[in-house]
Design an enzyme around this catalytic site. Structure first.
Site, PDB file in Angstrom:
ATOM      1  N   ASP A 206      16.344  46.786  -2.502  1.00 48.60           N
ATOM      2  CA  ASP A 206      17.721  47.150  -2.119  1.00 48.60           C
ATOM      3  C   ASP A 206      18.551  45.898  -1.800  1.00 48.60           C
ATOM      4  O   ASP A 206      18.197  45.120  -0.917  1.00 48.60           O
ATOM      5  CB  ASP A 206      17.620  48.055  -0.874  1.00 48.60           C
ATOM      6  CG  ASP A 206      18.961  48.504  -0.323  1.00 48.60           C
ATOM      7  OD1 ASP A 206      20.004  48.246  -0.954  1.00 48.60           O
ATOM      8  OD2 ASP A 206      18.967  49.130   0.765  1.00 48.60           O
ATOM      9  N   HIS A 379      21.390  49.714   5.552  1.00 44.46           N
ATOM     10  CA  HIS A 379      20.749  48.805   4.598  1.00 44.46           C
ATOM     11  C   HIS A 379      20.407  47.472   5.269  1.00 44.46           C
ATOM     12  O   HIS A 379      21.222  46.910   6.007  1.00 44.46           O
ATOM     13  CB  HIS A 379      21.682  48.544   3.408  1.00 44.46           C
ATOM     14  CG  HIS A 379      22.043  49.785   2.663  1.00 44.46           C
ATOM     15  ND1 HIS A 379      21.289  50.261   1.615  1.00 44.46           N
ATOM     16  CD2 HIS A 379      23.064  50.653   2.826  1.00 44.46           C
ATOM     17  CE1 HIS A 379      21.840  51.381   1.158  1.00 44.46           C
ATOM     18  NE2 HIS A 379      22.925  51.640   1.878  1.00 44.46           N
TER      19      HIS A 379
END
EC number: 3.1.-.-
Lengths: 563, 563
Positions: A206, A379
């Site tokens: 990610d 994130h």
């Protein structure tokens, strides 16, 4: 140097025996529509199948799907679809894939599959679901999967390790490394370390926050901030956040309890998702806390807290309606408190600040991430990604989930931990990456287009339609209809001229009739009877006139009817 | 509580004798098109006359002007137009005001008037200019003006104190309080203190950064950061910033000199503004430093620095073209450095990040305010505004230049310094504020619309045209043309059906012909010959079909020609 394939256009050759092929059909070079295809020995495994929400360059479009063309002819070669978590950009396109292959096994965690099932129900589909938990292993042909708990802005997210004879790949899904998560379910860094000891040949990681230095603050640090804000409020309180952010909502509920406010959920997806979360025991709700909106409106404002969707300024949401003062049941007044406990997704700034300004104008106090710590990202920031790389110690790295700026930053982090630059690969959507003898290489590129959903139909709105919409949206059109004698080309009636989206002035096009009549005289004299050629002549003369007179570029639409 | 007039709709009564009236025709409730009208004893003084750059809700529009209707009938009552500085949102609409009153005296500083003169030249106007400097006084009828130096992101900015028998008003214009400005020209806080001693009845104060806590860092702190970035670069360096930010450009030039790079300006407004700045001695350029772009392209890349426009992602700018790889002369390659030494104006995120991603994809290193201190704002943060209020000690305060969220935050700051809440007034565009016996009150509201410039024409594009553009931009249109016998209503040929912006599928509208033919049989049988009624019937039947079949809302455009 980092491998990239910005110019590579050729189709890939056949996959060498014993090698693993990886192609992202979405999610690399953009934030959204994540979908990665793994191929080994002629068989496919897919990780995630999400949608992208359109921006200004795709007017009128509801959703953008990954381009399935690369797998359409091989739909029966797919062993399974693995879902990392339940966000729309990871599961939103599943119903469209299931149209091609209704019996496709779909693997995911309990909450992920519950959200998917609700979505499929709306599409009148009954998917073939296989529930997994962290620590479990599954086998899909030659693909052996192992699942790892990861922490994100939705419960029950998973990373997946895929073992094939070509090597071991780890796909993180969306991930962060909150070290004191609300539900105690840590990202399994210990498991990643064990996997690293074993050997990770390729990590797909990610990239969303790779540009952001440091560490994401703890989710649990938001609670006391909410407590401070809501504790001081004496009137109405509305908290807007994402409908799938169960832990955020949990903290809001806890604060409501502490300040003796009852809670109503507002917005269809909030009501639905929280129902699922309650059913699965993912959120703890004291008996009697929840009431419905009608009931809430009967109580004193100081005894109620509304948890609402609309944090991204969606124009049809309840919050937007309140900001415009046209919500049927709720009027904001001076002294009310609205908390936006959510991110501000890039591209939504104008809409969100429009809502904020509307609420401020009505006198509400607005608390949002710019003036209080009421949101943290889901994130991993750069600091966390370093922990991740140092645990996994992957031989090769492929940044995923990000625009180019995020992907480059993520590759640089991998390289800083010791991954050779020649083993980091930025493979934007469609770039074919082969893992051969433990080394990544770029094998070619498959064509990836945008697949638009507009209303009930998928795929019939394409670049040509969108380009027409952009022209019409900027300048409107001028239409000129003429009936000509099919034998002589003579106009049988004066032309009908009209414009929409061109001018409010009813006389703006007055000159056009005479202009067209004069052009029709010319074409008649020249003996032109072909309606297509007459139309071309009309388009040219009107286009020139409007450019010279107005310096505008409406679409010019001549219709010539031979009668 | 702060005075606001969100519901007030009535026209104001006549201005009482000895009172001062203030109406903003733009700039309050929005960032842009700043224009404030002061009225005393039947005469008017205007401060600023700027434009607003349109957003998504005004497609195809080039500029938005303040609505002059409130002063149109009184154009000869205007004593003068005072300009605080040369930004487009303060001077951009002047040529349109001069069309109504070519001999209007325009007062401003040297650089402001030089920029205005260049603009008027493009409009073939020769304005009547009166240059002023800080410390000077002018008189325009009953309005006595005194000018104060202020620091902003453009040189030579002024605040103006307006003295009338009704009291003294200070209008800050755009302002910050950099305590070590590059040109040594401080915001005249000492002058404001003196004015405060004298008594300020009303202060109109820049709200842009009122929500931002603390203080704007020094402009001069950017120099060393630029030096670090550019000093390390070994290839091409491009710095993008606003074309009017002379001090920012000065710092870039100084760094170029230190690293032996010659400089070329790229972009029409950059070349023009820097020419003016050099002529006026506002920027110091060593002999031989500047070269033109063609010359720059002949030199080694390491010996050149390009200073460019395009920092807001403008699609036609040189920088956007480089990012897309279609600039005629400059190809970005891996290792090049691009510095965005500029703000990111809300609403431009998608465009700016599009440019950043394009450049990153090509391998450039991008330095921008999110990863290095290469930009500071031109507007005072909350801490500076407190200094300002404490110097001025105004009796009444009217926040200007901001959206509602900024205005409220600014009012709160004024109140924190001791201005009673009942003496702070948020008067969005059109709200009429009277200063009577030293006290502000809301007297009513004049109607304020949006005036759009599209191409050569002003004002003919209005809400109806924009609403058509929005519909066309979202869904395109379907047009149906039929010729009917004017006596019987019978169709004389099959209908012509076409769509644009509706679908890429050539068969998408195949069913419509039969549908319309059947409807025309019906209208013929019912004896309907009126083309308008036939058109209505066609629109209804096609609209229903498209909604049911596609769930879309194209514009339906029937044209019925009686022949």
């Amino acid at each position: 140097m980092t491998l990239t394939a910005t110019d590579q256009r050729g189709a890939p050759g056949p996959l060498p025996e014993g090698a693993l092929r990886i192609v992202a059909l979405g999610g690399i070079g953009e934030i959204g529509k994540n979908m990665t295809v793994f191929e080994y020995d002629g068989r496919l495994l897919i990780v995630d199948c999400g949608v992208l929400f359109p921006e200004d360059d795709s007017p009128g479009v509801d959703l953008i799907l990954p381009d399935f063309r690369a797998i359409e002819d091989r739909i029966d070669d797919i062993e399974a679809l693995v879902l990392t978590h339940g966000h729309e950009d990871h599961i939103g396109a599943v119903p469209f894939l299931l149209r091609l292959r209704p019996d496709l096994p779909v693997i995911g965690s309990r909450f992920t599959l519950a959200l998917l099932a609700a979505k499929c129900k709306e599409h009148r589909q009954v998917p073939r679901l296989q529930e997994v938990k962290e620590g479990e292993h599954t086998r899909h042909g030659a693909f052996q999967c192992e699942f790892f708990a990861v922490n994100h802005s939705i419960p029950d997210a998973l990373a997946v390790a895929i073992r094939t004879p070509a090597g071991t790949v780890l796909h993180t899904g969306d991930i962060k490394l909150d070290q004191l998560p609300l539900d105690g379910r840590l990202t399994d860094l210990a498991g990643f370390s064990r996997l690293g000891d074993e050997g990770v040949d390729l990590a797909l990681v990610d990239s969303t926050n790779a540009e952001v230095p440091g560490f994401v603050p703890l989710e649990r640090d938001i609670g006391p901030v909410l407590d401070g804000v809501i504790g001081k409020a004496t009137q109405r309180v509305i908290v807007a956040c994402f409908a799938s952010h169960v832990h955020r909502v949990q903290q809001v509920l806890d604060v409501a309890v502490a300040h003796r406010r009852r809670v109503a959920f507002v917005g269809r997806s909030m009501v639905r998702n929280m129902g699922i979360a309650v059913d699965l025991g993912l959120i703890k709700v004291p008996e009697g806390l929840l009431i419905d909106l009608d009931e809430a409106l009967q109580l004193p404002e100081s005894k109620v807290l509304l948890v609402s969707t609309g944090s991204q300024g969606e124009p049809l949401s309840a919050l937007s309606r309140m900001a415009r003062g046209d919500h049927r049941q709720i009027s904001i007044r001076a002294g009310d408190t609205v908390v936006l406990a959510s991110s501000l997704i890039p591209g939504n700034e104008t809409a969100v600040f429009g809502v904020v300004n509307g609420l401020v104008r009505l006198g509400a106090q607005i608390v949002h991430q710019a003036n209080a710590k009421v949101h943290v990202s889901g994130h991993a920031s750069a600091g966390e990604l370093l922990y991740l790389y140092n645990a996994l110690r992957p031989s090769n790295v492929m940044p995923v989930h990000g625009e180019w700026r995020h992907l480059r930053a993520n590759a640089a982090l991998a390289e800083a931990t010791g991954v050779p630059a020649s083993r980091t690969v930025i493979a934007e959507d469609g770039v074919v990456v082969d893992l051969i003898d433990g080394i990544v290489q770029i094998a070619g590129r498959v064509e990836i287009g945008h697949v638009y959903v507009d209303g009930l139909s998928v795929g019939d709105v394409g670049e040509s339609t969108l380009s027409d919409r952009l022209v019409l949206g900027e300048g409107g059109f001028i239409s000129i209809t003429v009936a000509i004698d099919s034998a002589t080309g003579r106009a049988v009636a004066p032309p009908t001229v009209s414009g929409r989206g061109f001018s409010d002035d009813p006389k703006a096009l007055d000159e056009v009739v005479a202009l067209v009549e004069s052009e029709l005289s010319r074409t008649e004299v020249e003996g032109i009877t072909d309606p297509h050629r007459v139309a071309q002549a009309v388009r040219r003369v009107v286009g020139r006139w409007v450019a010279a007179t107005y310096r505008r570029r409406p679409m010019i639409i001549p219709t010539v009817l031979p009668v």
